[in-house]
Design a protein around this motif. Structure first.
Motif, PDB file in Angstrom:
ATOM      1  N   ILE A  47      11.466  -3.162   6.407  1.00 18.79           N
ATOM      2  CA  ILE A  47      10.738  -2.327   7.363  1.00 18.79           C
ATOM      3  C   ILE A  47      10.042  -3.269   8.335  1.00 18.79           C
ATOM      4  N   LYS A  48      10.489  -3.237   9.588  1.00 20.39           N
ATOM      5  CA  LYS A  48       9.903  -4.095  10.608  1.00 20.39           C
ATOM      6  C   LYS A  48       9.707  -3.251  11.862  1.00 20.39           C
ATOM      7  N   LEU A  49       8.459  -2.934  12.157  1.00 22.91           N
ATOM      8  CA  LEU A  49       8.132  -2.030  13.261  1.00 22.91           C
ATOM      9  C   LEU A  49       7.041  -2.647  14.128  1.00 22.91           C
ATOM     10  N   ASP A  50       7.080  -2.362  15.410  1.00 21.88           N
ATOM     11  CA  ASP A  50       6.066  -2.882  16.332  1.00 21.88           C
ATOM     12  C   ASP A  50       4.677  -2.372  15.944  1.00 21.88           C
ATOM     13  N   GLY A  51       3.712  -3.290  15.920  1.00 21.21           N
ATOM     14  CA  GLY A  51       2.332  -2.906  15.652  1.00 21.21           C
ATOM     15  C   GLY A  51       2.104  -2.310  14.280  1.00 21.21           C
ATOM     16  N   LEU A  52       2.943  -2.684  13.312  1.00 23.92           N
ATOM     17  CA  LEU A  52       2.870  -2.042  12.001  1.00 23.92           C
ATOM     18  C   LEU A  52       1.570  -2.398  11.262  1.00 23.92           C
ATOM     19  N   HIS A  53       0.897  -1.371  10.767  1.00 21.78           N
ATOM     20  CA  HIS A  53      -0.267  -1.509   9.899  1.00 21.78           C
ATOM     21  C   HIS A  53      -0.001  -0.734   8.612  1.00 21.78           C
ATOM     22  N   VAL A  54      -0.607  -1.173   7.525  1.00 22.92           N
ATOM     23  CA  VAL A  54      -0.520  -0.427   6.264  1.00 22.92           C
ATOM     24  C   VAL A  54      -1.915  -0.292   5.669  1.00 22.92           C
ATOM     25  N   LEU A 373       2.008   3.971   6.412  1.00 18.92           N
ATOM     26  CA  LEU A 373       2.550   3.053   7.415  1.00 18.92           C
ATOM     27  C   LEU A 373       2.298   3.642   8.796  1.00 18.92           C
ATOM     28  N   PHE A 374       1.661   2.878   9.691  1.00 19.94           N
ATOM     29  CA  PHE A 374       1.246   3.447  10.969  1.00 19.94           C
ATOM     30  C   PHE A 374       1.048   2.371  12.022  1.00 19.94           C
ATOM     31  N   ASN A 375       0.973   2.830  13.263  1.00 19.31           N
ATOM     32  CA  ASN A 375       0.639   1.976  14.404  1.00 19.31           C
ATOM     33  C   ASN A 375      -0.593   2.587  15.065  1.00 19.31           C
ATOM     34  N   PRO A 376      -1.751   1.936  14.977  1.00 17.46           N
ATOM     35  CA  PRO A 376      -2.985   2.543  15.478  1.00 17.46           C
ATOM     36  C   PRO A 376      -3.194   2.419  16.982  1.00 17.46           C
ATOM     37  N   HIS A 406       4.251   6.345  10.720  1.00 15.10           N
ATOM     38  CA  HIS A 406       5.673   6.158  10.444  1.00 15.10           C
ATOM     39  C   HIS A 406       6.100   6.813   9.140  1.00 15.10           C
ATOM     40  N   GLY A 407       5.206   6.878   8.151  1.00 17.78           N
ATOM     41  CA  GLY A 407       5.573   7.464   6.862  1.00 17.78           C
ATOM     42  C   GLY A 407       4.756   6.866   5.737  1.00 17.78           C
ATOM     43  N   ILE A 408       5.323   6.923   4.529  1.00 12.93           N
ATOM     44  CA  ILE A 408       4.600   6.462   3.337  1.00 12.93           C
ATOM     45  C   ILE A 408       5.544   5.758   2.368  1.00 12.93           C
ATOM     46  N   ILE A 409       4.947   4.970   1.493  1.00 15.72           N
ATOM     47  CA  ILE A 409       5.612   4.485   0.290  1.00 15.72           C
ATOM     48  C   ILE A 409       4.751   4.951  -0.874  1.00 15.72           C
ATOM     49  N   ASN A 412       7.325   5.347  -6.005  1.00 12.56           N
ATOM     50  CA  ASN A 412       8.595   4.627  -6.013  1.00 12.56           C
ATOM     51  C   ASN A 412       9.595   5.224  -5.017  1.00 12.56           C
ATOM     52  N   GLN A 413       9.060   5.760  -3.908  1.00  9.52           N
ATOM     53  CA  GLN A 413       9.907   6.330  -2.863  1.00  9.52           C
ATOM     54  C   GLN A 413       9.410   5.882  -1.495  1.00  9.52           C
ATOM     55  N   LEU A 414      10.350   5.754  -0.568  1.00 17.93           N
ATOM     56  CA  LEU A 414      10.047   5.442   0.823  1.00 17.93           C
ATOM     57  C   LEU A 414      10.421   6.644   1.677  1.00 17.93           C
ATOM     58  N   ILE A 415       9.467   7.123   2.471  1.00 20.22           N
ATOM     59  CA  ILE A 415       9.744   8.216   3.398  1.00 20.22           C
ATOM     60  C   ILE A 415       9.322   7.769   4.790  1.00 20.22           C
ATOM     61  N   LEU A 416      10.293   7.628   5.664  1.00 18.88           N
ATOM     62  CA  LEU A 416      10.051   7.211   7.036  1.00 18.88           C
ATOM     63  C   LEU A 416      10.586   8.257   8.001  1.00 18.88           C
ATOM     64  N   LYS A 417       9.923   8.414   9.150  1.00 19.62           N
ATOM     65  CA  LYS A 417      10.407   9.330  10.169  1.00 19.62           C
ATOM     66  C   LYS A 417      11.735   8.819  10.729  1.00 19.62           C
TER      67      LYS A 417
END
Length: 417
Positions: A47-54, A373-376, A406-409, A412-417
């Motif tokens: 998972i590599k996204l611009d401005g990624l924050h967790v 997972l988000f970009n603020p 963007h979504g959540i982890i 044990n699951q990944l959910i992304l838009k």
């Protein structure tokens, strides 16, 4: 599930990596490594996204779906999908369904319908049978089935003795009683805040006094019973003062505020747009300022989207007859991040977990990956395209918000838009 999150800024004051931009390696749902420049020799999903924050996954203490009985508003499946795409890994779900969730079997139904989902569904059982406000529901049995609290959604407990007995009974097993802050006889037929705006619009007013009287009553009863009380969605400056005083007395009380009550005032009702018809009603700017200050100093414990999907037949009618409620999961982060700093917005979205029996683990090696997972930094205008809910009754439509999810982890699951 094995995932490598690349170049993510961690927002978690409880983590040793707070404010650091690092890679996060997740193996079988557990965080196995946090550092810069982690290699990916086993071809894990990256998972590599611009401005990624967790951050730690977010929690909402008051969400309504439709199932059972009102699936045209929202199903459990789509409601949990909406929560996941909005950054929430746990949601406490209200009992305002048909039939009302008021028994062991009802709680078990919600748990089974949401089993194995990435988002944890935490059932809130009705406080009284059928939410009729007459007899207590099967509180202990519902606790045994997994209920985390008891609440007749947006229905005040008019009988003070019933509230007294509920607090006393629930204290035997650590149950959390929720009481909607409204004195119905004062509210009468009011449909918006009683103020100069309601007079100019010719709409009946719901005065701040109605909320404050009920809170004062409940706090007196709480002090007498030494019980455990949560007051959902307060909306006035005086309510803040009452709860602040109760906390100084060391009463076991918490409260929340709906995010829309931090962003809008009764002046937004001049167009008679029914998406702005909510309960408690939108108040004045003075109230909004007091609520924001109370979140900053900790008097208000948590925020909620108070997500309440309603079909078009209940909203596209005359203002007096429209049903109270707005959806809010999809806009929650963008709205909060427009009002507060990123750090404060995330703090508010993760507070309240312990009160509702949700595990709160920092982002550390060895812990389960429970992440939002988000970009603020990205601003956008909220539109119908941003709505995932089945119902579209959002008061945030056409509002400029800051921050995308963007979504959540989780689980044990990944959910992304």
């Amino acid at each position: 599930m094995n995932v490598l999150v690349k170049s993510a800024t961690i927002v978690d004051p409880k983590s040793d990596f707070h404010n650091q931009t690092v890679d996060i390696l997740i193996k079988k749902g557990l965080i196995s490594e946090i550092s810069k420049g982690i290699q990916n020799p086993k071809n894990y999903k990256e998972i590599k996204l611009d401005g990624l924050h967790v951050s730690q996954g977010w929690f909402d203490s008051s969400v309504s779906f439709g199932e059972p009985g009102l699936e045209e508003r929202e199903t459990i499946e789509n409601g949990l999908k909406t929560a996941a795409y909005s950054g929430f890994t746990s949601v406490a779900v209200n009992s305002n369904t048909n039939p009302v969730i008021d028994s062991y079997a009802d709680i078990s139904f919600l748990k089974s319908k949401s089993a194995n989902h990435a988002v944890n569904l935490l059932p809130i059982g009705a406080l009284t049978k059928h939410s009729a406000g007459i007899d207590l529901a099967e509180m202990y049995d519902m606790t045994s089935a997994g209920a985390v609290a008891f609440y007749d959604y947006q229905k005040p407990i008019e009988n003070p003795n019933l509230m007294k007995v509920a607090l006393q009974y629930a204290s035997n097993f650590g149950g959390l009683v929720c009481s909607f802050p409204q004195e119905s006889k004062i509210t009468g037929l009011g449909v918006m805040n009683e103020n100069v705006t309601s007079t100019s619009l010719g709409l009946k007013g719901n005065p701040a006094l109605a909320e404050e009287l009920q809170i004062a009553r409940d706090l007196f009863i709480l002090e007498y019973t030494e019980g455990k009380l949560h007051i959902p969605t307060i909306s006035t400056a005086k309510s803040v003062e009452l709860i602040r005083a109760a906390k100084l007395k060391k009463l076991d009380v918490t409260c929340s505020v709906a995010i829309h009550n931090l962003m809008f005032t009764d002046d937004n009702l001049t167009s008679f747009e029914t998406n702005f018809k909510v309960l408690p009603p939108l108040r004045t700017q003075n109230d909004v300022d007091a609520l924001i200050d109370a979140l900053k100093d900790g008097t208000i414990d948590m925020v909620t989207s108070d997500h309440n999907p309603l079909d078009i037949e209940h909203k596209k009618i005359e203002f007096d007859y429209a049903t109270y409620g707005t959806i809010g999961l999809e806009s929650a982060f963008g709205a909060l991040n427009s009002i507060f700093t990123v750090k404060k917005a995330i703090e508010l979205l993760t507070k309240g977990k312990e009160r509702f029996k949700v595990k709160n683990a920092p982002i550390s090696v060895g812990n389960e990956a429970n992440l939002a997972l988000f970009n603020p930094n990205e601003t956008y205008r909220f539109s119908s395209e941003n709505i995932i809910s089945t119902s579209k009754n959002s008061m945030f439509l056409d509002q400029e918000l800051k921050g995308i999810v963007h979504g959540i982890i989780s689980n044990n699951q990944l959910i992304l838009k």
